[in-house]
Design an enzyme around this catalytic site. Structure first.
Site, mmCIF file in Angstrom:
data_model
loop_
_atom_site.group_PDB
_atom_site.id
_atom_site.type_symbol
_atom_site.label_atom_id
_atom_site.label_comp_id
_atom_site.label_asym_id
_atom_site.label_seq_id
_atom_site.Cartn_x
_atom_site.Cartn_y
_atom_site.Cartn_z
ATOM 1 N N GLY A 21 -74.437 -56.008 74.402
ATOM 2 C CA GLY A 21 -75.034 -57.228 74.948
ATOM 3 C C GLY A 21 -76.077 -56.905 75.991
ATOM 4 O O GLY A 21 -75.778 -56.239 76.995
ATOM 5 N N GLY A 25 -77.762 -59.061 77.958
ATOM 6 C CA GLY A 25 -78.012 -60.163 78.880
ATOM 7 C C GLY A 25 -77.954 -59.696 80.320
ATOM 8 O O GLY A 25 -78.090 -58.515 80.633
ATOM 9 N N PHE A 26 -77.730 -60.636 81.236
ATOM 10 C CA PHE A 26 -77.704 -60.297 82.656
ATOM 11 C C PHE A 26 -76.621 -59.281 82.970
ATOM 12 O O PHE A 26 -76.848 -58.302 83.685
ATOM 13 C CB PHE A 26 -77.485 -61.564 83.488
ATOM 14 C CG PHE A 26 -78.653 -62.502 83.495
ATOM 15 C CD1 PHE A 26 -79.785 -62.210 84.222
ATOM 16 C CD2 PHE A 26 -78.622 -63.674 82.758
ATOM 17 C CE1 PHE A 26 -80.875 -63.059 84.232
ATOM 18 C CE2 PHE A 26 -79.699 -64.538 82.761
ATOM 19 C CZ PHE A 26 -80.827 -64.231 83.502
ATOM 20 N N GLU A 62 -80.871 -81.098 82.658
ATOM 21 C CA GLU A 62 -82.227 -80.563 82.666
ATOM 22 C C GLU A 62 -82.954 -80.893 81.369
ATOM 23 O O GLU A 62 -84.154 -81.206 81.385
ATOM 24 C CB GLU A 62 -82.171 -79.055 82.904
ATOM 25 C CG GLU A 62 -81.699 -78.711 84.310
ATOM 26 C CD GLU A 62 -81.489 -77.231 84.542
ATOM 27 O OE1 GLU A 62 -81.402 -76.824 85.710
ATOM 28 O OE2 GLU A 62 -81.402 -76.483 83.548
ATOM 29 N N ALA A 120 -75.225 -66.796 85.361
ATOM 30 C CA ALA A 120 -75.937 -65.521 85.348
ATOM 31 C C ALA A 120 -75.582 -64.645 86.550
ATOM 32 O O ALA A 120 -75.360 -63.438 86.389
ATOM 33 C CB ALA A 120 -77.443 -65.775 85.282
#
Length: 735
Positions: free
Chosen positions: A312, A314-315, A472, A617
């Protein structure tokens, strides 16, 4: 014991290097901006009163080899053209050179002021060394030399040679000049110490210090620190007391612009170091050869170095890989996509505010400078914990000694997966471009429709889920309909679109304090969004949705109601919570598998004062950093770090152009202040300077013009007529 001491020293030096990397670009930019505005103001004043400028050129500072009119024109041109280039860092050396000449002419032909000498020394720095990282020159440095521009390659070689050979002399010049001024001041003080004590008692007293002690300390610093500056020994530490003295004098005795220039020059020494011509550089070379870790160098990897596999990109996964940069191990990062995605701004892609390239960065480019890291593009299908290998769908096996699962999550439909074709979620770039396609296509279909009921159905948008993503997304769709598409259609008015936000709970943003939730709901209502709290979605199909028994014709539905973890728990046969997240221990290792870790949305951790760690995150990044520290300690044979504790910095959510909410515990913000803070935080956390600058400019343009620039319909030009079965997902990038 020695290894533990080295580790502590390594961490301390890492913090110092991080502070330097963070401070130097900003400090360099501030110096350039200060110099630019100083010369720019002078040029504007000359242009405003040109007769006075000509008079001064004839009488006050005439240049013998130039006609006064020519001299005035050249001076004004230099002061008007050079400063913007210096501020932008574009052709910095070429811009600084005429400004340097102007400073010296002003100093020796018109009015001798220390300020002109300070400016000249700083401009010499930029002529020789160029601008810092926050400059267009640095952005263009890689591609410009190989371009077709005339003399680009030879010019680049010339500038590189100037920096290489003259740069050390420029840094030595700055050190010698500063040292000489302070050393003479120290000699004056020690020659008449009684007067020095009297000055400290009456003119610039130092709080908490007796005048005699303050005078002695000041004199000692002005005699010892300059010597250290000259030989370049402990140079940064030697500059700090001189900075402190300058600040005290400016605050307590005499406020003068010269002190600001002293701070700039001393700050350059602290930020950039003494340069090659110094004892510090010699000592650093010895340390580099004896203790490469202390010098910030990655250790040489033995053949049997431990293998760490991170799944992974990601962050969390990237944080784990970067945290192992100086550990003697081989790191392999596996992801099904080649890019790292900044998911918090994914909704901006979905609503035509940004393009995918603005929020995604190739993983290989992010890890280009980490020699012990390798990137594999692949789709993970399982983990063989008995053989300690990761299984890929193409049949490959990747062996590991330590495994980190940062596989993230995907949107979940609470067992109603048949809704997915009609209500796409938002977790990856493909989701965002599909939502954008459906969103923009809905307006096109409404423009083409002749039946009022069908047109109304096309202009009805339902967002399921009132968390940050749903809020959002609803706000961005409302902004697009009311402003972004205004005046572009003839049969419909996009502002008449109905945006419905369906939330099963009693309020939107349930993880925020109730007053902020109420503020967010009010902001949404002011944008024309209808907030339907306490409502449950019962059916979703191609014609619309059923909400709490009420049928709503809507051809466009978006899902933001829930997430489901990746199949990591199934791969490992490990215990999981109701959302499928792997249950982990205090060090984030999987129960029964001490060499397997799970972080981010993959893990169910109670590392937040006994509460579940949220799927954010920052939580994933903190988890990745912690796991890297645990693995590094194991490899080095050190004591493991303390159990993982998530530190919550705050929560942010935006609603529209001037509306957002921010929760930092005791501090809560709403409205424009929260919106600006939200924008700044998200720009700073993007990967890569290109993305930060690009997003900031895109937002600024859209804010001023009310126009989104990426309203592209890609893929099929008609909405899907029949449901397509959901493709099983083996792996999702971490959030």
């Amino acid at each position: 014991m020695i290894d533990r001491t080295l580790h502590r020293a390594e961490r301390a030096l890492d913090l110092l290097r991080l502070a330097q990397r963070a401070a130097w670009p900003v400090f360099d930019l501030l110096i350039r901006l200060w110099l630019a505005q100083t010369f720019w103001v002078s040029g504007v004043v000359k242009l405003h009163d040109w007769e006075q400028a000509l008079f001064l050129a004839r009488t006050e500072y005439p240049v013998s080899w130039l006609d006064p009119v020519t001299a005035a024109v050249l001076g004004a041109a230099v002061e008007l053209i050079g400063p913007p280039l210096l501020a932008l860092g574009l052709a910095t050396r070429a811009a600084a050179l005429p400004l340097l000449a102007l400073s010296l002419i002003t100093q020796y032909a018109y009015l001798a002021l220390d300020q002109h000498l300070f400016q000249a020394v700083l401009l010499v720095w930029y002529v020789v060394l160029g601008a810092g990282p926050l400059s267009l020159d640095r952005r263009l440095a890689r591609g410009l030399p190989g371009s077709a521009l005339p003399f680009a390659q030879s010019g680049a070689r010339l500038l590189a040679g100037l920096t290489r050979y003259a740069g050390p002399l420029a840094q030595l010049l700055v050190r010698y000049w500063i040292a000489g001024v302070f050393f003479r001041s120290g000699l004056t003080k020690i020659t008449d110490f009684e007067t020095t004590v009297l000055l400290f008692r009456s003119e610039y007293s130092v709080p908490l210090l007796p005048p005699e002690l303050a005078a002695a300390a000041s004199t000692a610093f002005e005699l010892i620190c300059p010597v250290l500056l000259v030989i370049g020994l402990g140079t940064r530490l030697a500059a700090l007391p001189l900075i402190g003295m300058t600040l005290v004098i400016d605050a307590t005795y005499l406020h003068h612009v010269d002190h600001l220039y002293w701070l700039m020059l001393l700050g350059l020494i602290v930020a950039r170091g003494p340069g090659p011509l110094s004892l510090d550089r010699v000592i650093a070379g010895i340390v580099r050869s004896r203790f490469p870790r202390l010098a910030g160098m990655a250790p040489a990897l033995p053949e049997d170095a431990p293998r760490v596999v991170v799944v992974g990109g990601g962050f969390g996964g990237l944080a784990a890989v970067r945290g192992l940069a100086r550990t003697a191990c081989r790191v392999t990062l596996i992801d099904r996509r080649n890019h790292h995605l900044f998911q918090p701004l994914l909704y901006q892609v979905a609503t035509a505010g940004l393009s995918p390239a603005d929020i995604a960065t190739p993983i290989r480019s992010l890890l280009r400078d980490q020699p012990n890291a390798r990137v594999l593009l692949g789709d993970v299908s399982g983990v063989d914990s008995s053989e300690q290998s990761v299984l890929l769908e193409d049949g490959r096996r990747v062996p590991y000694d330590q495994l980190v699962l940062a596989t993230g999550a995907r949107h979940g439909y609470f067992g109603r997966e048949e809704w997915e074709p009609f209500a796409p979620g938002l977790k990856k770039v493909e989701d965002a471009t599909e939502i954008r396609r459906r969103l923009l296509l809905a307006f096109e279909e409404a423009e083409n429709a002749t039946d009022p009921e069908l047109r109304r159905a096309h202009l009805t948008f339902v967002i399921v889920g009132g968390g940050p993503t749903g809020v959002e997304l609803a706000g961005a769709i409302a902004e697009l309909a009311r402003h972004g598409l205004a005046g572009e259609f003839r049969a419909i008015d996009p502002a008449e679109a109905q945006i419905l936000l369906v939330q099963s709970g009693s309020r939107v943003l349930p993880t925020f304090p109730e007053p902020l939730s109420a503020s967010a709901a009010a902001s949404l209502e002011s944008l024309g969004v209808r907030v339907m709290t306490g409502s449950r979605v019962e059916t979703v199909d191609a014609q619309g949705v059923t909400v709490s028994g009420r049928r709503i014709p809507a051809r466009t539905v978006f899902w933001a109601a829930g997430v489901m973890a990746s199949p990591a728990a199934q791969w490992l046969g490990a215990p999981a919570d109701s959302a499928g997240r792997v249950k982990v221990g205090p060090d984030l290792s999987v129960t029964g598998l001490p060499n397997v870790f799970a972080i981010g949305d993959t893990a169910a951790s109670d590392g937040w004062d006994g509460q579940p760690v949220p799927g954010l995150a920052p939580a994933a990044k903190q988890g990745g950093i912690h796991v890297a520290a645990v693995i590094a300690a194991r490899i080095a044979g050190r004591t493991a770090p303390a159990p993982f504790r998530y530190r919550h910095a705050g929560s942010l959510a935006t609603i529209g152009r001037k509306a957002a909410v921010a929760d930092f515990g005791r501090l809560r913000l709403t409205g424009a202040a929260a919106w600006w803070l939200w924008g700044a935080v998200h720009v700073l956390f993007l990967s890569g300077m290109r993305n930060r600058i690009g997003v900031a400019l895109e937002w600024f343009w859209a804010y001023l013009t009310l126009r989104q620039g990426t309203r592209l319909i890609t893929g099929p030009s008609t909405p899907p007529k029949t449901p397509e079965p959901a493709r099983p997902r083996a792996l999702e990038t971490a959030s």
